[in-house]
Motif scaffolding. Structure first.
Motif, mmCIF file in Angstrom:
data_model
loop_
_atom_site.group_PDB
_atom_site.id
_atom_site.type_symbol
_atom_site.label_atom_id
_atom_site.label_comp_id
_atom_site.label_asym_id
_atom_site.label_seq_id
_atom_site.Cartn_x
_atom_site.Cartn_y
_atom_site.Cartn_z
ATOM 1 N N VAL A 64 -3.338 -9.009 -16.870
ATOM 2 C CA VAL A 64 -1.904 -8.924 -17.162
ATOM 3 C C VAL A 64 -1.019 -8.904 -16.372
ATOM 4 C CG1 VAL A 64 -0.648 -6.970 -18.324
ATOM 5 C CG2 VAL A 64 -3.078 -7.021 -18.860
ATOM 6 N N MET A 65 0.096 -9.726 -16.668
ATOM 7 C CA MET A 65 1.349 -9.945 -16.001
ATOM 8 C C MET A 65 2.400 -9.366 -16.678
ATOM 9 S SD MET A 65 3.120 -13.284 -14.348
ATOM 10 C CE MET A 65 1.654 -13.399 -13.138
ATOM 11 N N LEU A 66 3.315 -8.202 -15.895
ATOM 12 C CA LEU A 66 4.271 -7.726 -16.498
ATOM 13 C C LEU A 66 5.660 -8.297 -15.944
ATOM 14 C CD1 LEU A 66 3.028 -4.057 -16.285
ATOM 15 C CD2 LEU A 66 3.079 -5.655 -18.257
ATOM 16 N N HIS A 67 6.590 -8.374 -16.785
ATOM 17 C CA HIS A 67 8.033 -8.785 -16.445
ATOM 18 C C HIS A 67 9.005 -7.843 -16.896
ATOM 19 C CE1 HIS A 67 6.645 -12.923 -15.680
ATOM 20 N NE2 HIS A 67 5.921 -12.774 -16.844
ATOM 21 N N ASP A 68 9.836 -7.222 -15.880
ATOM 22 C CA ASP A 68 10.744 -6.119 -16.004
ATOM 23 C C ASP A 68 12.061 -6.899 -16.720
ATOM 24 O OD1 ASP A 68 11.919 -7.238 -13.843
ATOM 25 O OD2 ASP A 68 11.684 -5.368 -12.581
ATOM 26 N N CYS A 69 12.943 -6.076 -16.810
ATOM 27 C CA CYS A 69 14.229 -6.603 -17.262
ATOM 28 C C CYS A 69 14.890 -7.227 -16.554
ATOM 29 C CB CYS A 69 15.350 -5.250 -17.652
ATOM 30 S SG CYS A 69 14.632 -4.013 -18.992
ATOM 31 N N ASN A 70 14.612 -7.695 -15.147
ATOM 32 C CA ASN A 70 15.323 -8.574 -14.360
ATOM 33 C C ASN A 70 14.296 -9.801 -14.326
ATOM 34 O OD1 ASN A 70 17.705 -7.080 -13.671
ATOM 35 N ND2 ASN A 70 16.208 -5.812 -12.434
ATOM 36 N N ILE B 264 1.444 -8.072 -11.273
ATOM 37 C CA ILE B 264 0.143 -7.812 -11.935
ATOM 38 C C ILE B 264 -0.428 -6.671 -12.065
ATOM 39 C CG2 ILE B 264 -2.062 -8.859 -11.492
ATOM 40 C CD1 ILE B 264 -0.831 -11.348 -9.973
ATOM 41 N N LEU B 265 -0.639 -6.123 -13.196
ATOM 42 C CA LEU B 265 -1.311 -4.845 -13.321
ATOM 43 C C LEU B 265 -2.469 -4.545 -12.520
ATOM 44 C CD1 LEU B 265 -0.528 -2.566 -14.877
ATOM 45 C CD2 LEU B 265 -1.876 -3.248 -16.947
ATOM 46 N N ALA B 266 -2.576 -3.598 -11.880
ATOM 47 C CA ALA B 266 -3.472 -3.099 -10.859
ATOM 48 C C ALA B 266 -4.035 -1.926 -11.043
ATOM 49 C CB ALA B 266 -3.110 -3.443 -9.666
ATOM 50 N N ASP B 267 -5.202 -1.524 -10.756
ATOM 51 C CA ASP B 267 -5.784 -0.136 -10.741
ATOM 52 C C ASP B 267 -5.294 0.845 -9.634
ATOM 53 O OD1 ASP B 267 -7.280 -0.946 -8.502
ATOM 54 O OD2 ASP B 267 -9.151 -1.244 -9.418
ATOM 55 N N ASN B 268 -5.679 2.087 -9.371
ATOM 56 C CA ASN B 268 -5.315 2.819 -8.443
ATOM 57 C C ASN B 268 -5.648 2.368 -6.929
ATOM 58 O OD1 ASN B 268 -4.008 4.476 -10.051
ATOM 59 N ND2 ASN B 268 -5.677 6.041 -10.559
ATOM 60 N N ASN B 269 -6.577 1.606 -6.939
ATOM 61 C CA ASN B 269 -6.872 0.991 -5.635
ATOM 62 C C ASN B 269 -6.259 -0.146 -5.260
ATOM 63 O OD1 ASN B 269 -8.835 2.990 -4.978
ATOM 64 N ND2 ASN B 269 -10.612 1.806 -6.162
ATOM 65 N N ASP B 270 -5.182 -0.620 -5.954
ATOM 66 C CA ASP B 270 -4.549 -1.643 -5.693
ATOM 67 C C ASP B 270 -5.191 -3.155 -5.944
ATOM 68 O OD1 ASP B 270 -1.814 -2.318 -5.833
ATOM 69 O OD2 ASP B 270 -1.523 -2.659 -3.652
ATOM 70 N N GLN B 271 -6.298 -3.025 -6.768
ATOM 71 C CA GLN B 271 -7.008 -4.313 -7.110
ATOM 72 C C GLN B 271 -6.513 -4.694 -8.495
ATOM 73 O OE1 GLN B 271 -9.284 -5.930 -5.317
ATOM 74 N NE2 GLN B 271 -8.530 -4.489 -3.371
ATOM 75 N N SER B 272 -6.220 -5.946 -8.788
ATOM 76 C CA SER B 272 -5.739 -6.356 -10.238
ATOM 77 C C SER B 272 -6.672 -6.226 -11.202
ATOM 78 C CB SER B 272 -5.500 -7.983 -10.157
ATOM 79 O OG SER B 272 -6.627 -8.704 -9.836
ATOM 80 N N ILE B 273 -6.444 -5.775 -12.375
ATOM 81 C CA ILE B 273 -7.284 -5.392 -13.338
ATOM 82 C C ILE B 273 -7.436 -6.638 -14.187
ATOM 83 C CG2 ILE B 273 -7.492 -3.966 -15.657
ATOM 84 C CD1 ILE B 273 -5.403 -2.072 -14.360
ATOM 85 N N ALA B 274 -8.815 -7.038 -13.980
ATOM 86 C CA ALA B 274 -9.316 -8.277 -14.635
ATOM 87 C C ALA B 274 -10.608 -7.969 -15.591
ATOM 88 C CB ALA B 274 -9.548 -9.372 -13.821
ATOM 89 N N THR B 275 -10.572 -8.489 -16.638
ATOM 90 C CA THR B 275 -11.764 -8.120 -17.631
ATOM 91 C C THR B 275 -11.987 -9.280 -18.508
ATOM 92 O OG1 THR B 275 -12.723 -6.520 -19.121
ATOM 93 C CG2 THR B 275 -10.250 -6.958 -19.342
ATOM 94 N N GLU B 276 -13.243 -9.449 -19.078
ATOM 95 C CA GLU B 276 -13.482 -10.467 -20.170
ATOM 96 C C GLU B 276 -12.991 -10.076 -21.395
ATOM 97 O OE1 GLU B 276 -17.571 -11.525 -19.861
ATOM 98 O OE2 GLU B 276 -17.455 -11.859 -18.019
#
Length: 74
Positions: free
Chosen positions: A30-36, A41-53
């Protein structure tokens, strides 16, 4: 951006995108974009990007941060 931080910033997200992971053609992230239009990139609490099938699992994460729509890039 860690998931907990993204949830705390609920309401400040402009859009979400689900994209194919560059490291694996079978996983999505998941890639997020804020108002600016700054990208995160959305990550878990260990700062690893969340990737899934499972795109449905990512859709639930997107809902948890307050967005109801997202774009999928193939």
């Amino acid at each position: 951006m860690k998931l907990n931080e993204a949830i705390e910033r609920k309401g400040s997200w402009q859009e979400a995108q689900i994209r194919i992971s560059p490291g694996s053609r079978t996983q999505w992230f998941v890639m997020l974009h804020d108002c600016n239009y700054k990208s995160f990139i959305l990550a878990d609490n260990n700062d690893q990007s969340i990737a899934t099938e499972d795109i449905n699992a990512l859709a639930e994460l997107i809902r948890s941060i307050g967005l109801k729509e997202f774009t999928v890039f193939l």
